[in-house]
Design a protein around this motif. Structure first.
Motif, PDB file in Angstrom:
ATOM      1  N   PHE A  88       0.832  -1.207   0.000  1.00  0.00           N
ATOM      2  CA  PHE A  88       0.000   0.000   0.000  1.00  0.00           C
ATOM      3  C   PHE A  88       0.867   1.259   0.000  1.00  0.00           C
ATOM      4  O   PHE A  88       0.670   2.166  -0.814  1.00  0.00           O
ATOM      5  CB  PHE A  88      -0.927  -0.044   1.217  1.00  0.00           C
ATOM      6  CG  PHE A  88      -1.674   1.232   1.456  1.00  0.00           C
ATOM      7  CD1 PHE A  88      -1.407   2.014   2.570  1.00  0.00           C
ATOM      8  CD2 PHE A  88      -2.650   1.665   0.564  1.00  0.00           C
ATOM      9  CE1 PHE A  88      -2.096   3.193   2.791  1.00  0.00           C
ATOM     10  CE2 PHE A  88      -3.340   2.836   0.772  1.00  0.00           C
ATOM     11  CZ  PHE A  88      -3.062   3.615   1.894  1.00  0.00           C
ATOM     12  N   ILE A  95       2.286   7.485  -6.451  1.00  0.00           N
ATOM     13  CA  ILE A  95       1.487   8.677  -6.779  1.00  0.00           C
ATOM     14  C   ILE A  95       2.365   9.914  -6.589  1.00  0.00           C
ATOM     15  O   ILE A  95       2.384  10.824  -7.427  1.00  0.00           O
ATOM     16  CB  ILE A  95       0.237   8.743  -5.893  1.00  0.00           C
ATOM     17  CG1 ILE A  95      -0.661   7.542  -6.172  1.00  0.00           C
ATOM     18  CG2 ILE A  95      -0.512  10.046  -6.139  1.00  0.00           C
ATOM     19  CD1 ILE A  95      -1.883   7.506  -5.306  1.00  0.00           C
TER      20      ILE A  95
ATOM     21  N   LYS C   3      -5.162  12.150  -9.285  1.00  0.00           N
ATOM     22  CA  LYS C   3      -4.434  11.741  -8.084  1.00  0.00           C
ATOM     23  C   LYS C   3      -5.408  11.234  -7.036  1.00  0.00           C
ATOM     24  O   LYS C   3      -5.182  10.231  -6.382  1.00  0.00           O
ATOM     25  CB  LYS C   3      -3.648  12.955  -7.574  1.00  0.00           C
ATOM     26  CG  LYS C   3      -3.127  12.777  -6.168  1.00  0.00           C
ATOM     27  CD  LYS C   3      -2.533  14.070  -5.644  1.00  0.00           C
ATOM     28  CE  LYS C   3      -2.389  14.023  -4.133  1.00  0.00           C
ATOM     29  NZ  LYS C   3      -2.237  15.326  -3.530  1.00  0.00           N
ATOM     30  N   HIS C   6      -6.738   7.833  -7.693  1.00  0.00           N
ATOM     31  CA  HIS C   6      -5.670   6.870  -7.466  1.00  0.00           C
ATOM     32  C   HIS C   6      -5.556   6.524  -6.001  1.00  0.00           C
ATOM     33  O   HIS C   6      -5.496   5.358  -5.605  1.00  0.00           O
ATOM     34  CB  HIS C   6      -4.333   7.452  -7.937  1.00  0.00           C
ATOM     35  CG  HIS C   6      -3.858   6.860  -9.221  1.00  0.00           C
ATOM     36  ND1 HIS C   6      -3.695   7.588 -10.364  1.00  0.00           N
ATOM     37  CD2 HIS C   6      -3.525   5.596  -9.528  1.00  0.00           C
ATOM     38  CE1 HIS C   6      -3.270   6.792 -11.319  1.00  0.00           C
ATOM     39  NE2 HIS C   6      -3.158   5.575 -10.849  1.00  0.00           N
ATOM     40  N   ILE C   7      -5.518   7.597  -5.168  1.00  0.00           N
ATOM     41  CA  ILE C   7      -5.365   7.341  -3.730  1.00  0.00           C
ATOM     42  C   ILE C   7      -6.543   6.529  -3.222  1.00  0.00           C
ATOM     43  O   ILE C   7      -6.396   5.590  -2.444  1.00  0.00           O
ATOM     44  CB  ILE C   7      -5.265   8.672  -2.946  1.00  0.00           C
ATOM     45  CG1 ILE C   7      -4.009   9.426  -3.381  1.00  0.00           C
ATOM     46  CG2 ILE C   7      -5.224   8.408  -1.454  1.00  0.00           C
ATOM     47  CD1 ILE C   7      -3.738  10.659  -2.549  1.00  0.00           C
ATOM     48  N   TYR C  10      -6.131   2.890  -4.002  1.00  0.00           N
ATOM     49  CA  TYR C  10      -5.197   2.192  -3.119  1.00  0.00           C
ATOM     50  C   TYR C  10      -5.812   1.941  -1.751  1.00  0.00           C
ATOM     51  O   TYR C  10      -5.654   0.871  -1.156  1.00  0.00           O
ATOM     52  CB  TYR C  10      -3.903   2.996  -2.963  1.00  0.00           C
ATOM     53  CG  TYR C  10      -2.939   2.802  -4.109  1.00  0.00           C
ATOM     54  CD1 TYR C  10      -2.550   3.873  -4.910  1.00  0.00           C
ATOM     55  CD2 TYR C  10      -2.419   1.540  -4.404  1.00  0.00           C
ATOM     56  CE1 TYR C  10      -1.683   3.688  -5.957  1.00  0.00           C
ATOM     57  CE2 TYR C  10      -1.551   1.354  -5.457  1.00  0.00           C
ATOM     58  CZ  TYR C  10      -1.184   2.438  -6.235  1.00  0.00           C
ATOM     59  OH  TYR C  10      -0.326   2.262  -7.280  1.00  0.00           O
ATOM     60  N   ILE C  11      -6.553   2.939  -1.237  1.00  0.00           N
ATOM     61  CA  ILE C  11      -7.122   2.764   0.108  1.00  0.00           C
ATOM     62  C   ILE C  11      -8.186   1.668   0.097  1.00  0.00           C
ATOM     63  O   ILE C  11      -8.225   0.803   0.964  1.00  0.00           O
ATOM     64  CB  ILE C  11      -7.701   4.099   0.633  1.00  0.00           C
ATOM     65  CG1 ILE C  11      -6.564   5.107   0.806  1.00  0.00           C
ATOM     66  CG2 ILE C  11      -8.439   3.888   1.933  1.00  0.00           C
ATOM     67  CD1 ILE C  11      -7.011   6.439   1.370  1.00  0.00           C
ATOM     68  N   PHE C  14      -6.477  -1.633  -0.180  1.00  0.00           N
ATOM     69  CA  PHE C  14      -5.803  -2.003   1.065  1.00  0.00           C
ATOM     70  C   PHE C  14      -6.812  -2.548   2.070  1.00  0.00           C
ATOM     71  O   PHE C  14      -6.617  -3.610   2.672  1.00  0.00           O
ATOM     72  CB  PHE C  14      -5.074  -0.765   1.615  1.00  0.00           C
ATOM     73  CG  PHE C  14      -4.294  -1.025   2.856  1.00  0.00           C
ATOM     74  CD1 PHE C  14      -4.396  -0.170   3.939  1.00  0.00           C
ATOM     75  CD2 PHE C  14      -3.424  -2.105   2.950  1.00  0.00           C
ATOM     76  CE1 PHE C  14      -3.648  -0.393   5.090  1.00  0.00           C
ATOM     77  CE2 PHE C  14      -2.686  -2.335   4.102  1.00  0.00           C
ATOM     78  CZ  PHE C  14      -2.804  -1.474   5.177  1.00  0.00           C
ATOM     79  N   SER C  17      -8.195  -5.886   1.037  1.00  0.00           N
ATOM     80  CA  SER C  17      -7.200  -6.946   1.213  1.00  0.00           C
ATOM     81  C   SER C  17      -7.089  -7.341   2.674  1.00  0.00           C
ATOM     82  O   SER C  17      -6.960  -8.519   3.003  1.00  0.00           O
ATOM     83  CB  SER C  17      -5.826  -6.502   0.702  1.00  0.00           C
ATOM     84  OG  SER C  17      -5.886  -6.216  -0.665  1.00  0.00           O
ATOM     85  N   GLN C  53      -6.091  -6.967  -5.572  1.00  0.00           N
ATOM     86  CA  GLN C  53      -4.793  -6.296  -5.718  1.00  0.00           C
ATOM     87  C   GLN C  53      -4.489  -6.000  -7.171  1.00  0.00           C
ATOM     88  O   GLN C  53      -3.881  -4.987  -7.505  1.00  0.00           O
ATOM     89  CB  GLN C  53      -3.691  -7.156  -5.104  1.00  0.00           C
ATOM     90  CG  GLN C  53      -3.812  -7.252  -3.606  1.00  0.00           C
ATOM     91  CD  GLN C  53      -2.471  -7.388  -2.927  1.00  0.00           C
ATOM     92  OE1 GLN C  53      -1.418  -7.236  -3.551  1.00  0.00           O
ATOM     93  NE2 GLN C  53      -2.484  -7.681  -1.646  1.00  0.00           N
ATOM     94  N   ILE C  54      -4.925  -6.889  -8.060  1.00  0.00           N
ATOM     95  CA  ILE C  54      -4.668  -6.633  -9.478  1.00  0.00           C
ATOM     96  C   ILE C  54      -5.431  -5.403  -9.942  1.00  0.00           C
ATOM     97  O   ILE C  54      -4.926  -4.572 -10.685  1.00  0.00           O
ATOM     98  CB  ILE C  54      -5.064  -7.859 -10.305  1.00  0.00           C
ATOM     99  CG1 ILE C  54      -4.039  -8.953 -10.092  1.00  0.00           C
ATOM    100  CG2 ILE C  54      -5.165  -7.526 -11.770  1.00  0.00           C
ATOM    101  CD1 ILE C  54      -4.402 -10.218 -10.784  1.00  0.00           C
ATOM    102  N   PHE C  57      -4.357  -2.217  -7.011  1.00  0.00           N
ATOM    103  CA  PHE C  57      -2.951  -1.821  -6.888  1.00  0.00           C
ATOM    104  C   PHE C  57      -2.276  -1.743  -8.251  1.00  0.00           C
ATOM    105  O   PHE C  57      -1.433  -0.903  -8.491  1.00  0.00           O
ATOM    106  CB  PHE C  57      -2.183  -2.820  -5.999  1.00  0.00           C
ATOM    107  CG  PHE C  57      -2.469  -2.680  -4.544  1.00  0.00           C
ATOM    108  CD1 PHE C  57      -1.787  -3.442  -3.614  1.00  0.00           C
ATOM    109  CD2 PHE C  57      -3.419  -1.788  -4.076  1.00  0.00           C
ATOM    110  CE1 PHE C  57      -2.040  -3.323  -2.259  1.00  0.00           C
ATOM    111  CE2 PHE C  57      -3.690  -1.663  -2.725  1.00  0.00           C
ATOM    112  CZ  PHE C  57      -2.996  -2.434  -1.814  1.00  0.00           C
ATOM    113  N   LEU C  58      -2.621  -2.679  -9.117  1.00  0.00           N
ATOM    114  CA  LEU C  58      -1.961  -2.700 -10.418  1.00  0.00           C
ATOM    115  C   LEU C  58      -2.782  -2.026 -11.511  1.00  0.00           C
ATOM    116  O   LEU C  58      -2.329  -1.899 -12.637  1.00  0.00           O
ATOM    117  CB  LEU C  58      -1.657  -4.148 -10.824  1.00  0.00           C
ATOM    118  CG  LEU C  58      -0.568  -4.800  -9.992  1.00  0.00           C
ATOM    119  CD1 LEU C  58      -0.480  -6.290 -10.296  1.00  0.00           C
ATOM    120  CD2 LEU C  58       0.760  -4.158 -10.284  1.00  0.00           C
TER     121      LEU C  58
END
Lengths: 211, 697, 219
Positions: A88, A95, C3, C6-7, C10-11, C14, C17, C53-54, C57-58
């Motif tokens: 993470f 970024i 941006k 994107h963040i 990811y959150i 996460f 997961s 995750q794919i 994250f990817l």
């Protein structure tokens, strides 16, 4: 009617495409990313052999202890959480890299590095403990395949940390330029990929032992 | 103390048998002659700068050809030794080879032919031709290209190293099945050399395959969609996608075998819970797709040749491409047919037997599209076309034999018999090797600027096909009669000896064919003025590589063409030629990193073989350092300005020979024959001796 | 992609997961479900987390420019399944038919097999207790019926002048006893059986199926 030595020179082009240096850079970046992804797929296939071998041989303990007797569930969970969090933070670091923020890159990747190092620490401690108890690679097929599968993943993590350290060093020295951002992109791909492989190691090695 | 310094090396490792002394002396003499010639001609710097550190895929392709050709002779020598032994060793006579030596010879023969001849020739062709066909200047990663080549060279040296140090190669068969290849039954260094020669060159292959895939998918000329690519490019793409999928399996399996031998793990051992059958399973998961990796580019070559020399587009492009894709995808589902007899049972055997038979469908579809291309074409029976016809005959025979073997109950009788050996040689020689010969003959003008002598080429072809039939048709019969493979001795009551003698004669005729091929090259060089390719398009070709001069300049095209159709060049030829255009070209710089990394890879492998711990530790660290230095090096290209390109082009055209009248191509009555060549060579040699010219050298 | 999105990606990835790690862990630790169901569940969660995750994250599947990568991944995953599942299926079939030494010993112990290739193994090593003789004489087995105890020994002796092929079970429906199938006895040869299996078992001469007999083993 050919073209070449002695006759009409040049090639029958219809349109000449002029590539600007920026186009060239972008194309090269895209190519490198793609190639690295293909490499990651070959790495995944290598791991698949190790998984297949573990799946086939994990019951062959030649009278020795099985995973259920050896593995510690809390430690496995800790390792998983460490690696997941580092994946993470790596993403957040990327970024920052694309935004060109050098300080944030160093901060987030620094945390990633620390978490990865901690993961490795737990794993090495686990291995050393097994060795000291007499459970080595050479004991039986189960342990051979366990150490090889988990150890290969650990070696990949180590390479990733080495790569991270060197790249961050260059970031400190040269600042964030396009090439370094590209390197960080590849590194983050690698790091995420390693976490995905770990999901399966966690499940098939550590969890399955207790099923 | 000695063990820490030099591991298991000792005096006994030095050559002390007739073949190790002979082999070391032969290689040593060759190396010495090469060194002397290069030194006398003062060409070391030229060699280093122009060839060894080059990242130009054309140069790397030629280097692959040269080494592969040399290894073909080395592997062919193994074959003659096998035939000779088998023809001689009946009843009381033991032949001239000990059983163990004989086993090493057939192991080396298989390894060398598959890894160091066939793969290398294919990679040479792909390197040279694919960028030209897709309108690219280079491969996607010039660095990976040179690295892949030098890793291959590392493997070549490793597989021959045992002559000088160690004295034994693996005696286990070309795939070193466990547990025979484990430490218990093969304690010497032979299997270790086997492991590391394949591992080093295998990694090189994987990297090269990634490179080829990237190139074909990402660097095609504008307008060339994937359904407009030439057939050879399609064949290369399918093959390299397969290589990317299965070579990692080989890498992992070889590591596991290495751990068993070096560390004492229990993957494939008979004790400690190991399972030798898992090795057979894993190695054939790689091994079967490998043979398709070899043959699918050959399919692509033949597609090009048959359409060029029938002067028609391929009968059905889509069918042909789908056939190649079908073969590629399905080849990953048949591997168990190599071990039907290991005992997986009827259910499993039935599934894999069915898949094996189904894979014959796309293969035969391909054969039908090629034959349909010939139908109503205006066929020109050039030497490449002859190789194609030979391929159709031999590959079909081998394929039918393969279907027979794919029926599990039949396989229980035929497994590991000479029937099997005849089958795969029909397919590998008739398919892969004939494809390579056809491809090299077809593209020789593009590579060297001259066509090859047709007359001696035809002689060579007929020797090959006659020799092959004599050498391998009796082998089918012997296999059905019950002869097992890898026999170094047998009883005359079997009645097999006449067949073995016939096979030896066939083998000798094949060797004459090889000699004729070398003579063909020599004759073509002597006749180069007549055979020169002045137009860049000697066969009236259809794809983009024929639009460049012969040989192509280092940057391939002055300006990347835009493509609108299949058979791109065929369409372009119909239009008017535009004025030449020039633009700035980014050219990758030469690099020695490939050489250094491979050198350390070889040293690491050597350290693993002889258990010299400090050597492999230091070498592995050195490899990492080299990689880091290379990847963090930003200065890897330079620019050739448009003006410089123009100067180069104009200089080349000024030096080029004038085009010949068209009739000269077809008149081969005055073409040099083999006897003419022999007379010329004898006269030259006699002249050198008489005038003592050798003093000048 | 901006941006912020994107963040967010990811959150979300996460947190999902974490959840998909915690659930299978909890299931295994508490053994709330067991056996193959549990195995299927944890594998399912692993696949799900891989997908998460794919995607998050990817970023595969969300960016049309990355379609090649997605294709490669799917193909590779297919190949991985072939390698792993194929190996499991093939090796389990092979083991069933052709077992390596360790597993053979294990099964021998479990199934009370007495002897393999002349080596004593499993229960009743060496045979204990009484010895009963069954003679094959004048085209008959005598005695036709034998009562014996567990771990006793029966010896079937061919006193005739012809070979006899003694098989267990009735004619045309052969069985095995204690891991042994029948054998051909030339005149003057015998067969030694350590009685490690309970129950009544028949035997017959496969060549001359008039010759039949049986023995009963009690504890």
């Amino acid at each position: 009617m050919g073209l070449g030595r002695g006759t009409a020179p040049g090639v029958a082009q219809v349109v000449a495409e002029h590539k600007t240096p920026i186009d060239h850079e972008a194309e090269a970046s895209d190519r490198v990313l793609f190639g690295f992804w293909v490499y990651l797929m070959t790495d995944l296939l290598m791991f698949s052999v190790l998984f297949a071998v573990y799946a086939v041989l994990h019951g062959n303990t030649a009278g020795g202890p099985s995973g259920r007797e050896l593995f510690s569930q809390p430690i496995a969970l800790t390792e998983t959480l460490l690696l997941l969090t580092s994946s993470f933070t790596c993403g957040i670091g990327m970024i920052a890299a694309r935004l060109g923020n050098k300080k944030q890159v160093l901060a987030w990747f620094g945390v990633t590095f620390a978490l990865g190092l901690a993961f490795l620490g737990f794993e090495i401690k686990e291995f050393i403990q097994f060795f000291q108890e007499g459970h080595t690679l050479r004991s039986n097929a189960f342990l051979s395949s366990f150490f090889t599968l988990v150890g290969t993943h650990g070696l990949h993590i180590t390479s990733g940390l080495l790569w991270m350290g060197i790249t961050l060093g260059y970031v400190v020295k040269r600042g964030l330029n396009n090439h370094l951002v590209r390197k960080l992109t590849l590194l983050s791909l690698f790091w995420h990929f390693l976490d995905i492989v770990w999901i399966f190691i966690f499940t098939i090695v550590y969890l399955m032992a207790f099923v | 103390m000695k063990e820490i310094l030099i591991g298991k090396l000792n005096m006994h490792a030095l050559p002390h048998e007739w073949f190790t002394i002979g082999g070391t002396a032969a290689f040593g003499a060759l190396a010495l002659v090469a060194i002397i010639i290069i030194t006398r001609m003062k060409r070391w710097k030229w060699l280093w700068n122009e060839w060894l550190t080059s990242v130009d895929p054309k140069k790397i392709g030629i280097m692959y050809f040269l080494v592969a050709g040399f290894m073909l002779l080395r592997g062919g020598l193994d074959a003659i030794m096998i035939w000779l032994q088998q023809a001689l060793s009946v009843d009381g006579s033991q032949g001239y080879l000990s059983a163990d030596h004989f086993q090493q010879i057939f192991t080396a023969h298989g390894n060398i032919m598959v890894f160091f001849v066939a793969m290398a020739f294919i990679f040479g062709l792909i390197n040279y031709i694919v960028p030209l066909q897709i309108g690219a200047r280079d491969l996607a990663s010039p660095f990976l290209n040179t690295l892949g080549f030098w890793l291959y060279i590392g493997g070549v040296i490793m597989v021959n190293m045992f002559f000088a140090l160690g004295g034994e190669y693996a005696a286990t068969g070309w795939l070193a099945i466990a547990p025979l290849s484990g430490k218990e039954f093969s304690p010497g260094v032979g299997v270790d050399y086997w492991i590391w020669s394949l591992q080093i060159s295998g990694v090189g292959t994987t990297l090269a395959a990634i490179n080829f895939v990237m190139t074909i998918l990402k660097m095609r000329a504008p307008g060339m969609t994937i359904w407009k690519m030439p057939l050879f490019t399609w064949g290369s793409l399918c093959s390299m996608l397969m290589a990317v999928s299965v070579f990692p399996l080989l890498t992992a399996t070889l590591f596991l075998m290495f751990f068993d031998r070096y560390i004492g793990t229990h993957f494939f051992t008979m004790s400690g819970g190991g399972d030798p059958m898992m090795y057979t399973n894993l190695i054939w998961m790689w091994g079967h797709p490998e043979v398709y990796i070899l043959v699918i580019p050959a399919f692509g070559v033949f597609g090009e040749i048959v359409s060029t020399f029938s002067r028609k587009p391929i009968a059905s492009y889509t069918t042909n491409v789908l056939g190649m894709i079908g073969v590629a995808v399905m080849s990953l589902s048949v591997w168990l047919h190599h071990f039907f007899t290991m005992g997986a049972g009827a259910d499993v055997n039935a599934f894999f037997g069915l898949m094996t038979m189904i894979i014959a469908i796309p293969t035969s579809v391909l054969v039908f599209t090629w034959i349909a291309t010939m139908y109503k074409g205006r066929i020109k029976f050039t030497v490449p076309m002859l190789w194609f016809l030979g391929f159709i005959a031999l590959f079909t025979i081998g394929g039918i034999a393969g279907i027979m073997l794919g029926v599990p109950p039949a396989d229980f009788q035929l497994h590991n018999s000479l029937f099997l050996v005849a089958h795969f040689h029909s397919n590998v020689i008739g398919g892969v090797l004939f494809g390579i010969f056809a491809g090299i003959t077809f593209w020789f003008p593009k590579i060297a600027g001259i066509k090859l002598n047709e007359r001696i080429g035809r002689n060579a072809f007929w020797c090959w096909i006659t020799g092959f039939c004599l050498a391998f048709i009796p082998m089918y019969v012997l296999g059905l009669m019950g002869a097992t493979r890898r026999l170094d001795h047998y009883s005359s009551s079997t009645g097999w000896q006449p067949f073995y003698i016939l096979m030896l004669i066939g083998g000798i005729i094949i060797m004459i064919g090889v000699a004729l091929q070398l003579a063909q090259i020599l004759a073509s060089i002597i006749e180069r003025k007549r055979l020169v390719d002045t137009t860049g398009d000697p066969w009236n070709g259809r794809s983009l590589e024929w639009s460049t001069p012969s040989p192509a300049p280092s940057y391939n095209f002055t300006v990347i063409p835009t493509v609108t159709t299949r058979d791109a060049f065929w369409e372009m030829k119909k239009q008017a030629l535009p004025k030449p255009q020039y633009e700035d070209i980014r050219i990758p710089k030469n690099t020695a990193s490939g050489i250094y990394i491979s050198l350390f890879a070889f040293l690491a492998g050597f350290g693993f073989v002889w258990e010299i711990v400090w050597l492999w530790v230091v070498s592995l660290i050195a490899i990492i350092v080299c990689i880091v230095l290379r990847t963090f090096n930003d200065d890897t290209e330079y620019t050739l300005t448009a003006a410089e390109v123009q100067k180069l082009e104009e200089a080349r055209q000024a030096k080029a020979p004038k085009p010949q009248p068209a009739s000269a191509d077809d008149a081969d009555e005055d073409e040099m024959g083999i006897w003419d060549l022999i007379k010329i060579v004898v006269a030259w040699a006699w002249g050198v001796v008489r005038r003592r010219e050798w003093r000048k050298w | 992609m901006s941006k912020d999105s994107h963040i967010k990606a990811y959150i979300i990835g996460f947190i999902l997961s974490l959840v998909f790690t915690a659930i299978p862990y909890y299931l295994v630790v508490t053994q709330a479900i067991k056996g193959n169901v549990l195995l299927g569940a944890i594998l399912g969660f692993a696949m799900a987390q891989m997908l998460i995750q794919i995607i998050f994250f990817l970023h595969l599947g969300r960016n049309p420019k990355l379609y090649w990568q997605l294709g490669f991944f799917v193909a590779t995953f297919g190949a991985v399944l072939v390698v792993v599942a194929g190996s499991l299926v093939i090796i389990s079939h092979l083991h069933h038919n052709m077992m390596p030494q360790d597993l053979t010993d294990k099964i021998a112990g479990e199934e009370a097999v007495h002897e393999i290739h002349g080596e004593a193994v499993g229960t009743c090593p060496g045979g204990t207790g009484k010895v009963y003789m069954i003679n094959l004489k004048n085209d008959a087995a005598s005695p036709r019926h034998t009562d014996a105890k567990l771990c006793d020994t029966i010896i079937i002796y061919n006193a005739d002048s012809e070979a006899r092929d003694i098989e267990f079970g009735v004619h045309e429906k052969h069985e095995t006893y204690a891991g042994e199938s029948g054998t051909t006895l030339r005149p003057g040869r015998n067969m030694v059986l350590t009685l490690t299996e309970l129950g009544t078992h028949k035997f017959h001469d496969h060549l001359l199926d008039d010759i039949t007999g049986d023995f009963t083993v009690t504890p």
